[in-house]
Scaffold this motif. Structure first.
Motif, PDB file in Angstrom:
ATOM      1  N   PHE A   3      19.757  10.369  30.852  1.00 21.17           N
ATOM      2  CA  PHE A   3      21.290   9.823  30.174  1.00 21.17           C
ATOM      3  C   PHE A   3      20.898   9.949  28.791  1.00 21.17           C
ATOM      4  O   PHE A   3      21.270  10.707  27.617  1.00 21.17           O
ATOM      5  CB  PHE A   3      21.463   8.335  31.049  1.00 21.17           C
ATOM      6  CG  PHE A   3      22.508   7.913  30.292  1.00 21.17           C
ATOM      7  CD1 PHE A   3      23.883   8.494  30.210  1.00 21.17           C
ATOM      8  CD2 PHE A   3      22.886   7.086  28.809  1.00 21.17           C
ATOM      9  CE1 PHE A   3      25.392   7.950  29.801  1.00 21.17           C
ATOM     10  CE2 PHE A   3      24.046   6.644  27.639  1.00 21.17           C
ATOM     11  CZ  PHE A   3      25.114   7.294  28.700  1.00 21.17           C
ATOM     12  N   ARG A   9      25.230  14.252  27.768  1.00 18.13           N
ATOM     13  CA  ARG A   9      25.823  14.334  27.738  1.00 18.13           C
ATOM     14  C   ARG A   9      27.015  15.380  26.785  1.00 18.13           C
ATOM     15  O   ARG A   9      27.671  15.953  27.689  1.00 18.13           O
ATOM     16  CB  ARG A   9      27.279  12.903  27.964  1.00 18.13           C
ATOM     17  CG  ARG A   9      28.464  12.754  28.275  1.00 18.13           C
ATOM     18  CD  ARG A   9      29.041  11.414  27.776  1.00 18.13           C
ATOM     19  NE  ARG A   9      29.990  11.804  28.833  1.00 18.13           N
ATOM     20  CZ  ARG A   9      31.007  11.871  29.245  1.00 18.13           C
ATOM     21  NH1 ARG A   9      30.339  11.556  30.592  1.00 18.13           N
ATOM     22  NH2 ARG A   9      32.418  11.408  29.224  1.00 18.13           N
ATOM     23  N   ARG A  21      34.286  16.099  33.246  1.00 16.92           N
ATOM     24  CA  ARG A  21      34.204  14.032  33.319  1.00 16.92           C
ATOM     25  C   ARG A  21      33.158  14.162  33.744  1.00 16.92           C
ATOM     26  O   ARG A  21      32.879  13.911  34.856  1.00 16.92           O
ATOM     27  CB  ARG A  21      35.676  13.835  33.647  1.00 16.92           C
ATOM     28  CG  ARG A  21      36.493  13.870  33.313  1.00 16.92           C
ATOM     29  CD  ARG A  21      36.349  13.546  31.370  1.00 16.92           C
ATOM     30  NE  ARG A  21      37.536  13.412  30.398  1.00 16.92           N
ATOM     31  CZ  ARG A  21      37.441  14.512  29.854  1.00 16.92           C
ATOM     32  NH1 ARG A  21      36.844  15.076  29.666  1.00 16.92           N
ATOM     33  NH2 ARG A  21      39.233  14.524  29.031  1.00 16.92           N
ATOM     34  N   PRO A  22      31.806  14.623  33.662  1.00 11.98           N
ATOM     35  CA  PRO A  22      30.690  13.755  33.848  1.00 11.98           C
ATOM     36  C   PRO A  22      30.342  12.669  33.987  1.00 11.98           C
ATOM     37  O   PRO A  22      30.279  11.480  33.055  1.00 11.98           O
ATOM     38  CB  PRO A  22      29.463  14.591  33.058  1.00 11.98           C
ATOM     39  CG  PRO A  22      29.842  14.328  31.908  1.00 11.98           C
ATOM     40  CD  PRO A  22      31.470  14.796  31.816  1.00 11.98           C
ATOM     41  N   GLU A  23      30.096  11.639  34.871  1.00 11.57           N
ATOM     42  CA  GLU A  23      29.649  10.485  35.276  1.00 11.57           C
ATOM     43  C   GLU A  23      28.077  10.447  35.300  1.00 11.57           C
ATOM     44  O   GLU A  23      27.281  10.695  36.013  1.00 11.57           O
ATOM     45  CB  GLU A  23      30.513   9.668  36.624  1.00 11.57           C
ATOM     46  CG  GLU A  23      31.798  10.330  35.716  1.00 11.57           C
ATOM     47  CD  GLU A  23      32.456   9.171  34.845  1.00 11.57           C
ATOM     48  OE1 GLU A  23      32.019   8.210  34.849  1.00 11.57           O
ATOM     49  OE2 GLU A  23      33.637   9.391  34.593  1.00 11.57           O
ATOM     50  N   TRP A  24      28.028   9.382  34.576  1.00 10.40           N
ATOM     51  CA  TRP A  24      26.402   8.476  34.876  1.00 10.40           C
ATOM     52  C   TRP A  24      26.269   7.530  35.998  1.00 10.40           C
ATOM     53  O   TRP A  24      27.315   7.086  35.381  1.00 10.40           O
ATOM     54  CB  TRP A  24      25.608   8.093  32.988  1.00 10.40           C
ATOM     55  CG  TRP A  24      23.883   7.316  33.346  1.00 10.40           C
ATOM     56  CD1 TRP A  24      23.904   6.187  33.906  1.00 10.40           C
ATOM     57  CD2 TRP A  24      23.381   8.292  34.027  1.00 10.40           C
ATOM     58  NE1 TRP A  24      22.424   6.221  33.517  1.00 10.40           N
ATOM     59  CE2 TRP A  24      22.205   7.299  34.404  1.00 10.40           C
ATOM     60  CE3 TRP A  24      23.271  10.004  34.372  1.00 10.40           C
ATOM     61  CZ2 TRP A  24      20.733   7.780  34.251  1.00 10.40           C
ATOM     62  CZ3 TRP A  24      21.446  10.540  34.561  1.00 10.40           C
ATOM     63  CH2 TRP A  24      20.753   9.150  34.805  1.00 10.40           C
ATOM     64  N   ASN A  25      25.834   7.849  37.425  1.00 11.93           N
ATOM     65  CA  ASN A  25      25.926   6.500  38.489  1.00 11.93           C
ATOM     66  C   ASN A  25      24.151   6.405  38.552  1.00 11.93           C
ATOM     67  O   ASN A  25      23.174   6.458  38.761  1.00 11.93           O
ATOM     68  CB  ASN A  25      25.959   6.890  39.125  1.00 11.93           C
ATOM     69  CG  ASN A  25      26.043   6.634  41.339  1.00 11.93           C
ATOM     70  OD1 ASN A  25      25.632   5.020  40.799  1.00 11.93           O
ATOM     71  ND2 ASN A  25      26.363   7.092  41.655  1.00 11.93           N
ATOM     72  N   ASN A  26      24.492   5.310  37.507  1.00 10.88           N
ATOM     73  CA  ASN A  26      23.421   4.261  37.777  1.00 10.88           C
ATOM     74  C   ASN A  26      22.797   2.833  38.587  1.00 10.88           C
ATOM     75  O   ASN A  26      22.002   2.262  38.931  1.00 10.88           O
ATOM     76  CB  ASN A  26      22.424   3.698  35.509  1.00 10.88           C
ATOM     77  CG  ASN A  26      23.673   2.129  35.705  1.00 10.88           C
ATOM     78  OD1 ASN A  26      24.531   2.353  36.734  1.00 10.88           O
ATOM     79  ND2 ASN A  26      24.523   1.826  35.207  1.00 10.88           N
ATOM     80  N   TRP A  33      23.704  12.150  37.099  1.00 10.19           N
ATOM     81  CA  TRP A  33      24.858  12.548  36.272  1.00 10.19           C
ATOM     82  C   TRP A  33      25.495  13.156  37.575  1.00 10.19           C
ATOM     83  O   TRP A  33      25.086  13.928  38.598  1.00 10.19           O
ATOM     84  CB  TRP A  33      24.934  13.679  35.678  1.00 10.19           C
ATOM     85  CG  TRP A  33      23.889  13.161  34.746  1.00 10.19           C
ATOM     86  CD1 TRP A  33      22.942  13.848  33.961  1.00 10.19           C
ATOM     87  CD2 TRP A  33      24.718  13.015  33.082  1.00 10.19           C
ATOM     88  NE1 TRP A  33      23.127  13.312  33.083  1.00 10.19           N
ATOM     89  CE2 TRP A  33      23.870  12.509  32.242  1.00 10.19           C
ATOM     90  CE3 TRP A  33      26.198  12.366  33.266  1.00 10.19           C
ATOM     91  CZ2 TRP A  33      24.046  12.132  31.279  1.00 10.19           C
ATOM     92  CZ3 TRP A  33      26.772  11.863  32.043  1.00 10.19           C
ATOM     93  CH2 TRP A  33      25.426  11.502  31.188  1.00 10.19           C
ATOM     94  N   GLU A  34      26.914  12.649  38.350  1.00  5.83           N
ATOM     95  CA  GLU A  34      28.103  12.742  38.857  1.00  5.83           C
ATOM     96  C   GLU A  34      28.883  13.802  38.117  1.00  5.83           C
ATOM     97  O   GLU A  34      29.533  13.809  37.435  1.00  5.83           O
ATOM     98  CB  GLU A  34      28.767  12.068  40.142  1.00  5.83           C
ATOM     99  CG  GLU A  34      26.891  11.692  40.126  1.00  5.83           C
ATOM    100  CD  GLU A  34      27.268  10.086  41.192  1.00  5.83           C
ATOM    101  OE1 GLU A  34      28.696  10.061  41.763  1.00  5.83           O
ATOM    102  OE2 GLU A  34      26.800   9.892  41.676  1.00  5.83           O
ATOM    103  N   ILE A  35      29.031  14.864  39.056  1.00  5.59           N
ATOM    104  CA  ILE A  35      29.768  16.014  38.580  1.00  5.59           C
ATOM    105  C   ILE A  35      31.291  16.675  39.432  1.00  5.59           C
ATOM    106  O   ILE A  35      30.517  16.550  40.838  1.00  5.59           O
ATOM    107  CB  ILE A  35      29.523  17.381  37.485  1.00  5.59           C
ATOM    108  CG1 ILE A  35      28.557  18.445  38.557  1.00  5.59           C
ATOM    109  CG2 ILE A  35      28.683  16.995  36.341  1.00  5.59           C
ATOM    110  CD1 ILE A  35      28.418  19.401  38.009  1.00  5.59           C
TER     111      ILE A  35
END
Length: 124
Positions: A3, A9, A21-26, A33-35
């Motif tokens: 991150f 990002r 809209r990349p999402e950080w999945n912690n 990162w999920e895209i």
């Protein structure tokens, strides 16, 4: 790619465009990162170019049926229930059985595939 306080990002947005809209999945360890699927190839190539190589993990959900047309599929986009195992002529998974001429049956669940993409592999 970690991150890192938002700098990664920003890099993602620069490489893929401001509309993604990349999402950080912690919730998974390590975080990731999920895209959306349409950005996968472009992002993989950009990451391999930046870091030399990149680990790509793809998750597939399954139903109980697959079609042999998956074996002759082209391109990168695979939504088939065989979890990508047969896509484009991939190896045969012994847990899948051919029923009739073109239907494959097998277990239900999720599976993850791991690929390593290297800078020198881009464009092949």
């Amino acid at each position: 790619m970690p991150f890192e306080g938002g700098s990664n990002r920003r890099w993602l947005l620069e490489e893929l465009g401001e509309r993604i809209r990349p999402e950080w999945n912690n919730t998974v360890k390590p975080g990731r990162w999920e895209i959306a699927r349409p950005h996968l190839r472009m992002l993989t190539e950009a990451l391999a170019g930046r870091f030399g190589e990149v680990d790509v993990y793809l998750e597939f959900s399954t139903t109980e049926r697959c079609h042999t047309k998956c074996q002759t599929a082209g391109g990168d986009d695979c939504t088939c229930s065989c979890r990508g195992e047969h896509h484009g002529g991939g190896t045969y998974w012994t847990q899948w059985q051919l029923v009739g001429e073109d239907i494959l049956i097998g277990p239900v669940g999720r599976v993850e595939r791991h690929y390593v993409v290297r800078r020198e592999d881009i464009g092949r």
